[in-house]
Design a protein around this motif. Structure first.
Motif, short mmCIF file in Angstrom:
data_model
loop_
_atom_site.label_atom_id
_atom_site.label_comp_id
_atom_site.label_asym_id
_atom_site.label_seq_id
_atom_site.Cartn_x
_atom_site.Cartn_y
_atom_site.Cartn_z
N VAL A 198 8.66 16.96 35.87
CA VAL A 198 7.41 17.00 35.89
C VAL A 198 6.75 16.28 34.69
CG1 VAL A 198 7.25 19.11 34.42
CG2 VAL A 198 5.34 18.66 36.04
N VAL A 199 5.90 15.54 34.94
CA VAL A 199 5.11 14.54 33.89
C VAL A 199 3.43 15.23 34.05
CG1 VAL A 199 4.40 12.54 33.07
CG2 VAL A 199 6.62 12.99 34.31
N PRO A 200 2.83 16.09 33.11
CA PRO A 200 1.38 16.34 33.27
C PRO A 200 0.85 15.02 33.04
CG PRO A 200 2.78 17.81 31.74
CD PRO A 200 3.72 16.76 32.32
N THR A 201 -0.17 14.97 33.65
CA THR A 201 -1.10 13.65 33.84
C THR A 201 -2.44 14.40 33.13
OG1 THR A 201 -1.78 13.29 35.70
CG2 THR A 201 0.33 12.50 35.12
N TYR A 202 -3.31 13.26 32.54
CA TYR A 202 -4.68 13.59 32.00
C TYR A 202 -5.61 12.21 32.33
CZ TYR A 202 -8.93 14.09 29.77
OH TYR A 202 -10.31 14.25 29.32
N GLY A 203 -6.46 12.32 33.20
CA GLY A 203 -7.47 10.94 33.47
C GLY A 203 -8.25 11.45 34.63
N MET A 204 -8.95 10.45 35.16
CA MET A 204 -9.91 10.85 36.05
C MET A 204 -10.20 9.53 36.88
SD MET A 204 -10.98 10.52 32.85
CE MET A 204 -11.07 12.36 32.50
N THR A 205 -10.99 9.55 37.78
CA THR A 205 -11.47 8.69 38.62
C THR A 205 -11.86 7.39 37.65
OG1 THR A 205 -12.03 9.91 40.52
CG2 THR A 205 -12.65 7.74 40.63
N GLU A 206 -12.52 7.55 36.86
CA GLU A 206 -13.34 6.68 35.97
C GLU A 206 -12.12 5.82 35.14
OE1 GLU A 206 -16.66 9.90 36.45
OE2 GLU A 206 -14.30 9.69 36.42
N THR A 207 -11.03 6.39 35.05
CA THR A 207 -9.90 5.83 34.24
C THR A 207 -8.84 5.22 35.49
OG1 THR A 207 -8.77 7.80 33.93
CG2 THR A 207 -10.38 6.97 31.88
N ALA A 208 -9.31 5.19 36.42
CA ALA A 208 -8.16 4.69 37.56
C ALA A 208 -6.97 5.66 37.70
CB ALA A 208 -7.64 3.09 37.48
N GLY A 209 -7.13 7.05 37.31
CA GLY A 209 -6.28 7.89 37.71
C GLY A 209 -5.68 8.54 36.40
N GLY A 210 -4.47 9.10 36.18
CA GLY A 210 -4.07 9.34 34.93
C GLY A 210 -3.83 8.39 34.04
N CYS A 211 -4.14 8.40 32.66
CA CYS A 211 -3.88 7.49 31.88
C CYS A 211 -3.35 7.96 30.40
CB CYS A 211 -5.15 6.58 31.61
SG CYS A 211 -6.49 7.77 30.69
N VAL A 212 -3.09 9.29 30.62
CA VAL A 212 -2.53 9.88 29.40
C VAL A 212 -1.24 10.61 30.10
CG1 VAL A 212 -2.58 11.63 27.62
CG2 VAL A 212 -4.41 9.91 28.03
N TYR A 213 0.08 10.51 29.61
CA TYR A 213 1.12 11.12 30.56
C TYR A 213 1.79 12.05 29.29
CZ TYR A 213 1.04 8.51 34.54
OH TYR A 213 0.57 7.80 35.87
N ASP A 214 1.70 13.05 29.61
CA ASP A 214 2.38 14.22 28.79
C ASP A 214 1.76 14.33 27.28
OD1 ASP A 214 3.89 16.50 27.96
OD2 ASP A 214 5.86 15.52 28.06
N GLY A 215 0.47 13.92 27.42
CA GLY A 215 -0.16 14.04 25.88
C GLY A 215 -0.27 12.49 25.32
N ARG A 216 0.63 11.53 25.79
CA ARG A 216 0.76 10.35 25.28
C ARG A 216 -0.05 9.27 26.09
NH1 ARG A 216 2.92 10.89 20.33
NH2 ARG A 216 4.76 12.17 20.24
N PRO A 217 -0.96 8.43 25.37
CA PRO A 217 -1.68 7.32 26.38
C PRO A 217 -0.71 6.27 27.09
CG PRO A 217 -2.49 7.66 24.35
CD PRO A 217 -1.46 8.63 24.08
N LEU A 218 -0.81 5.92 27.97
CA LEU A 218 -0.03 4.53 28.74
C LEU A 218 -0.44 3.61 27.87
CD1 LEU A 218 -0.86 5.12 32.61
CD2 LEU A 218 1.12 5.91 31.26
#
Length: 379
Positions: A198-218
């Motif tokens: 499992v990879v928790p992601t953070y982001g939103m539509t305004e960032t084209a989806g998840g852009c931080v994976y498990d706390g680390r920015p792409l």
């Protein structure tokens, strides 16, 4: 010649129902030839609201290739203007982080950015995703995936359900992205104990989806915390469809203000703690609903929870918990109050409890908090 810059003819959106969206339409949007917006599935009122946001008869803002309507979980939805370059940068960074391109299982609506990005990633790798049909066992869909690296994207509600029903099917994926709503620590721990990548992601539509994976920015994504979490980088949207005031308020100097509260650790890892504007003030104490929800989900009698505030003559606001009982359980308010108070303090303990059969969801997979609020009687 790049269709996005050819001549001075105004470009207009091609509106497509989610059920009719094809990979060819996504390819055309990424190529800049036919800008695209996907209408969400749902009642006519939901579709009509999306049309009002998109306003297809008016010219499309320069540089935009795809418009995605946000869920509007805390207000009216907006049309987010995404250039093809942002979508492509997100897809490339995702595959780089996960270990390379692979085949994708589509388990989310394509009118939401997480589902749409599954299609974008598939187009850019020259593959077609498999689609998880409604009520289909996850294991059946997994069997259709080709050999090699396998990925999917889920919301927390789906992950919780598949862990209950088919944990072995989840283990077949090289990565299971989970986002769209907060994924509490207990759910992450349970998934990893089951051997799920499992990879928790953070982001939103305004960032084209998840852009931080498990706390680390792409790769290429930058994060800072000022009054709230702010994001920058190549995956950023241009702004909001026909809403310059909202665009100016949220986008400035290459940064997007998320309105989420969070912190950066010494190692640069991002922790998001909730919405800046989603606070219940009970007895003068600020209570974060997301923290109360996470605590409630750890109780063995609770399968899922949504927490909100209601006006209260004594406390200003009272914490209200709407919970889905665990199988065979009957949650009781005094028990849950004590459970939350032990973990978060007495101010965070719910003063009202309402039982749900299930948590109603928006088309993005996020909890529909306004519908939940409407289900809870005033006391």
């Amino acid at each position: 010649m790049d269709g996005r810059r050819a001549g001075s003819t105004a470009r207009h959106l091609a509106l497509t129902a989610a059920a009719d969206l094809s990979l060819d339409a996504v390819r055309a949007a990424l190529a800049g030839t036919t800008p695209l917006a996907v209408l969400p599935d749902g009642p006519p009122a939901v579709v009509a609201a999306a049309r009002r946001v998109l306003r297809p008869g008016e010219p499309l803002e320069p540089g935009a290739d795809l418009v995605v309507v946000t869920s509007g979980s805390t207000g009216s939805g907006r049309g987010v203007l995404l250039p093809a370059a942002a979508l492509e940068a997100s897809a490339a960074a995702t595959h780089a982080r996960l270990g390379g391109p692979g085949s994708w299982l589509l388990a989310l609506p394509v009118s939401a950015i997480a589902g749409l990005q599954v299609l974008v990633r598939s187009v850019l790798t020259g593959t077609g995703p498999e689609v998880l049909a409604r009520d289909e066992p996850l294991s059946e869909a997994v069997r259709r995936l080709p050999a090699g690296r396998r990925y999917t994207a889920l919301v927390p509600t789906q992950l919780r359900r598949f862990l209950d029903e088919e944990p072995a099917a989840l283990r077949a994926f090289d990565a299971v992205l989970v986002g769209g709503a907060a994924t509490d620590a207990a759910l992450r721990a349970r998934a990893r104990e089951e051997g799920v990548a499992v990879v928790p992601t953070y982001g939103m539509t305004e960032t084209a989806g998840g852009c931080v994976y498990d706390g680390r920015p792409l790769d290429g994504v930058r994060v800072r915390v000022t009054d709230g979490v702010e994001l920058a980088g190549p995956t950023l949207a241009l702004g909001y469809r026909l809403d310059p005031a909202a665009t100016e308020a949220a986008f400035a100097d290459g940064w997007f203000r998320t309105r989420d509260a969070g912190s950066l650790g010494a190692d640069g890892r991002l922790t998001v703690t909730g919405r800046l504007d989603d606070v219940v003030i009970s007895g003068g104490v600020n209570v974060a609903p997301a923290a109360v929800e996470a605590a409630l989900r750890e109780h063995p009698d609770v399968a899922d929870a949504v927490v909100l505030g209601r006006p209260d003559a004594t406390w200003g606001q009272r914490v209200v918990a709407a919970v889905v009982p665990a199988r065979g359980a009957t949650p009781e308010l005094p028990v849950l109050r004590a459970w939350v108070a032990d973990r978060l303090g007495r101010a965070a303990a719910p003063r009202q409890l309402h039982l749900l059969d299930h948590v109603p969801l928006l088309h993005t997979g996020k909890p529909d908090r306004r519908t939940v609020a409407a289900l809870i009687p005033e006391v």
